[in-house]
Design a protein around this motif. Structure first.
Motif, PDB file in Angstrom:
ATOM      1  N   THR A  59       0.822  -1.224   0.000  1.00  0.00           N
ATOM      2  CA  THR A  59       0.000   0.000   0.000  1.00  0.00           C
ATOM      3  C   THR A  59       0.852   1.269   0.000  1.00  0.00           C
ATOM      4  O   THR A  59       0.452   2.292   0.547  1.00  0.00           O
ATOM      5  CB  THR A  59      -0.949   0.007   1.220  1.00  0.00           C
ATOM      6  N   TYR A  95       3.002   6.050   4.638  1.00  0.00           N
ATOM      7  CA  TYR A  95       2.317   5.881   3.352  1.00  0.00           C
ATOM      8  C   TYR A  95       1.063   6.759   3.291  1.00  0.00           C
ATOM      9  O   TYR A  95      -0.061   6.272   3.132  1.00  0.00           O
ATOM     10  CB  TYR A  95       1.940   4.414   3.112  1.00  0.00           C
ATOM     11  N   THR A 176      14.956  -0.884   0.716  1.00  0.00           N
ATOM     12  CA  THR A 176      15.026  -1.085  -0.735  1.00  0.00           C
ATOM     13  C   THR A 176      16.158  -0.238  -1.312  1.00  0.00           C
ATOM     14  O   THR A 176      16.226  -0.039  -2.516  1.00  0.00           O
ATOM     15  CB  THR A 176      13.689  -0.697  -1.409  1.00  0.00           C
ATOM     16  N   LEU A 226       8.365  -4.120  -4.012  1.00  0.00           N
ATOM     17  CA  LEU A 226       8.591  -3.748  -5.420  1.00  0.00           C
ATOM     18  C   LEU A 226       8.683  -4.962  -6.356  1.00  0.00           C
ATOM     19  O   LEU A 226       9.604  -5.040  -7.179  1.00  0.00           O
ATOM     20  CB  LEU A 226       9.871  -2.899  -5.547  1.00  0.00           C
ATOM     21  N   PRO A 227       7.748  -5.926  -6.251  1.00  0.00           N
ATOM     22  CA  PRO A 227       7.862  -7.132  -7.086  1.00  0.00           C
ATOM     23  C   PRO A 227       7.704  -6.857  -8.579  1.00  0.00           C
ATOM     24  O   PRO A 227       8.150  -7.662  -9.396  1.00  0.00           O
ATOM     25  CB  PRO A 227       6.722  -8.025  -6.571  1.00  0.00           C
ATOM     26  N   ARG A 230       7.841  -1.209  -9.341  1.00  0.00           N
ATOM     27  CA  ARG A 230       6.909  -0.075  -9.509  1.00  0.00           C
ATOM     28  C   ARG A 230       6.360  -0.032 -10.936  1.00  0.00           C
ATOM     29  O   ARG A 230       6.405   1.000 -11.599  1.00  0.00           O
ATOM     30  CB  ARG A 230       7.571   1.266  -9.167  1.00  0.00           C
ATOM     31  N   ALA A 231       5.918  -1.182 -11.437  1.00  0.00           N
ATOM     32  CA  ALA A 231       5.289  -1.313 -12.769  1.00  0.00           C
ATOM     33  C   ALA A 231       6.297  -1.248 -13.918  1.00  0.00           C
ATOM     34  O   ALA A 231       5.910  -1.332 -15.090  1.00  0.00           O
ATOM     35  CB  ALA A 231       4.167  -0.295 -12.975  1.00  0.00           C
ATOM     36  N   PHE A 234       5.923  -4.261 -16.227  1.00  0.00           N
ATOM     37  CA  PHE A 234       4.776  -4.220 -17.153  1.00  0.00           C
ATOM     38  C   PHE A 234       5.095  -3.353 -18.368  1.00  0.00           C
ATOM     39  O   PHE A 234       4.714  -3.672 -19.490  1.00  0.00           O
ATOM     40  CB  PHE A 234       3.524  -3.693 -16.444  1.00  0.00           C
ATOM     41  N   ALA A 254       1.440 -10.483 -14.683  1.00  0.00           N
ATOM     42  CA  ALA A 254       1.594 -10.310 -13.229  1.00  0.00           C
ATOM     43  C   ALA A 254       1.967 -11.638 -12.578  1.00  0.00           C
ATOM     44  O   ALA A 254       2.876 -11.714 -11.736  1.00  0.00           O
ATOM     45  CB  ALA A 254       0.297  -9.766 -12.634  1.00  0.00           C
ATOM     46  N   GLY A 273       1.738  -3.862  -4.963  1.00  0.00           N
ATOM     47  CA  GLY A 273       0.846  -2.742  -4.646  1.00  0.00           C
ATOM     48  C   GLY A 273      -0.188  -2.563  -5.741  1.00  0.00           C
ATOM     49  O   GLY A 273       0.141  -2.642  -6.924  1.00  0.00           O
ATOM     50  N   SER A 275      -4.316  -0.461  -6.420  1.00  0.00           N
ATOM     51  CA  SER A 275      -5.578   0.124  -5.973  1.00  0.00           C
ATOM     52  C   SER A 275      -6.716  -0.376  -6.858  1.00  0.00           C
ATOM     53  O   SER A 275      -7.818   0.151  -6.808  1.00  0.00           O
ATOM     54  CB  SER A 275      -5.505   1.648  -6.054  1.00  0.00           C
ATOM     55  N   HIS A 279      -6.749  -5.966 -10.749  1.00  0.00           N
ATOM     56  CA  HIS A 279      -5.316  -6.268 -10.642  1.00  0.00           C
ATOM     57  C   HIS A 279      -5.040  -7.129  -9.409  1.00  0.00           C
ATOM     58  O   HIS A 279      -4.196  -8.024  -9.431  1.00  0.00           O
ATOM     59  CB  HIS A 279      -4.494  -4.975 -10.585  1.00  0.00           C
ATOM     60  N   ASN A 283      -3.215 -10.665  -9.463  1.00  0.00           N
ATOM     61  CA  ASN A 283      -2.034 -10.972  -8.646  1.00  0.00           C
ATOM     62  C   ASN A 283      -2.279 -12.194  -7.762  1.00  0.00           C
ATOM     63  O   ASN A 283      -1.395 -13.035  -7.576  1.00  0.00           O
ATOM     64  CB  ASN A 283      -1.660  -9.766  -7.784  1.00  0.00           C
TER      65      ASN A 283
END
Ligand SMILES: NC(=O)c1ccc[n+]([C@@H]2O[C@H](COP(=O)([O-])OP(=O)(O)OC[C@H]3O[C@@H](n4cnc5c(N)ncnc54)[C@H](OP(=O)(O)O)[C@@H]3O)[C@@H](O)[C@H]2O)c1
Length: 307
Positions: A59, A95, A176, A226-227, A230-231, A234, A254, A273, A275, A279, A283
């Protein structure tokens, strides 16, 4: 569905939560719960043997504002997680409003006790802990992590005292920042926390050499931050299909990226992460079905290196 596409509501009651959160997801949830679905993958927390479903929710930047659209999106994402058998949510005192949003959503749906809540503090500061507990509407959290360890001398004595008092069930450390990995290793080796959280993705594998071996040695569970980078991953495969040789274990990109990490037995859980409830469902698909073998993992690395 994004949070901007739903109508505003005055507040979330338990009944509204159930109706709103479940309705758009029913077909996928029903599928996930049929007896034909492959069993859920769980992994033992090394220190206790307690089993955790291997896909959780991060999150860091998704529930920053405590407003109605954000709470609505969070309710849907959390409901998707729980309906699919997931439990783990990772947040932090820093956060934005994420702790407050989660506190309201979890209490609104009476999900306390069903979610494994991991949060992070910047320091062993009692006022910061009380603020997090108040925002989360909880008397204790499951996992309390020291965020972004940067000094080899950082002590977990206060975190251990809080654990002994029942304010958390597990303690952990995170980073990280690769420049701080020496400090992270020093604290991990000396303090032997229950968990370490570190960045690890198919295209960012430093943790395999630096952190995961020591985590296994001191029997710390590993959460991978951060798998998706951060996108970044993709974006790297945009316009490409999942290769034929991966289709029997990855139904989406994913799942391809998450199952690469989960195939390493030292990883306790991944915390992507999002929202977006669709997705989240995607996941959570990585919790079921087989994982790539060692040869396939090498092929996945070669594939990403070739992009
Ligand atoms: N030092 C630390 O302790 C530390 C540092 C960084 C992160 N973390 C933790 O690690 C978690 C994960 O990191 P992150 O959230 O920054 O990055 P991430 O998980 O690597 O990537 C998140 C991005 O991927 C997108 N995404 C997620 N699922 C997707 C799907 N199925 N298909 C397409 N796009 C998808 C998300 O967009 P949508 O919202 O549109 O899905 C978002 O843009 C954080 O949330 C946080 O809990 C910890």
């Amino acid at each position: 569905m994004t949070m901007n596409h739903v109508n505003r509501m005055p507040r979330i009651t338990r009944r509204e939560f159930s109706a709103l959160a479940a309705a758009p997801l029913l077909p996928q949830v029903a599928l996930a719960q049929t007896s034909a679905a492959p069993p859920l993958t769980t992994r033992a927390i090394p220190g206790t043997g307690e089993r955790l479903p291997v896909v959780g929710l991060g999150t860091a930047s998704v529930f920053n504002s405590d407003d109605e659209p954000t709470r609505r999106a969070a309710a849907q994402v959390v409901q998707a997680l729980v309906d699919a058998g997931g439990r783990l949510i990772d947040t932090a005192s820093t956060y934005g409003d994420a702790e407050s949003v989660l506190g309201k959503v979890i209490a609104g749906a009476t999900l306390q006790g069903k979610i494994f809540v991991a949060t992070k503090l910047e320091a062993p500061d009692a006022a910061e802990l009380q603020r997090s507990l108040a925002r989360l509407k909880m008397a204790k959290v499951d996992l309390l992590q020291l965020h972004n360890v940067r000094d080899a001398r950082q002590s977990l004595a206060q975190f251990k005292a809080w654990k002994a008092r029942g304010l958390c069930r597990y303690i952990g450390i995170t980073s990280t920042y690769h420049g701080d990995f020496a400090a992270l290793e020093a604290v991990l080796g000396r303090e032997k926390p229950d968990f370490v959280q570190v960045d690890y993705s198919l295209d960012n594998r430093l943790a395999e050499e630096r952190i995961l071996p020591l985590a296994a040695e001191v029997r710390a569970g590993v959460l991978t931050a951060l798998p998706f980078g951060r996108a970044r991953l993709f974006r790297a495969v945009r316009g490409k299909a999942v290769p034929d040789w991966a289709q029997d274990f990855a139904g989406s990109w994913a799942q391809f990226f998450l199952k690469f990490l989960l195939a390493d037995e030292r990883v306790t859980a991944v915390i992507p992460g999002t929202s977006d409830p669709a997705h989240m469902m995607d996941n959570l698909g990585a919790m079921r079905g087989r994982l790539p073998d060692a040869a396939q993992r090498q092929r996945m690395i070669a594939f990403v290196n070739s992009l």
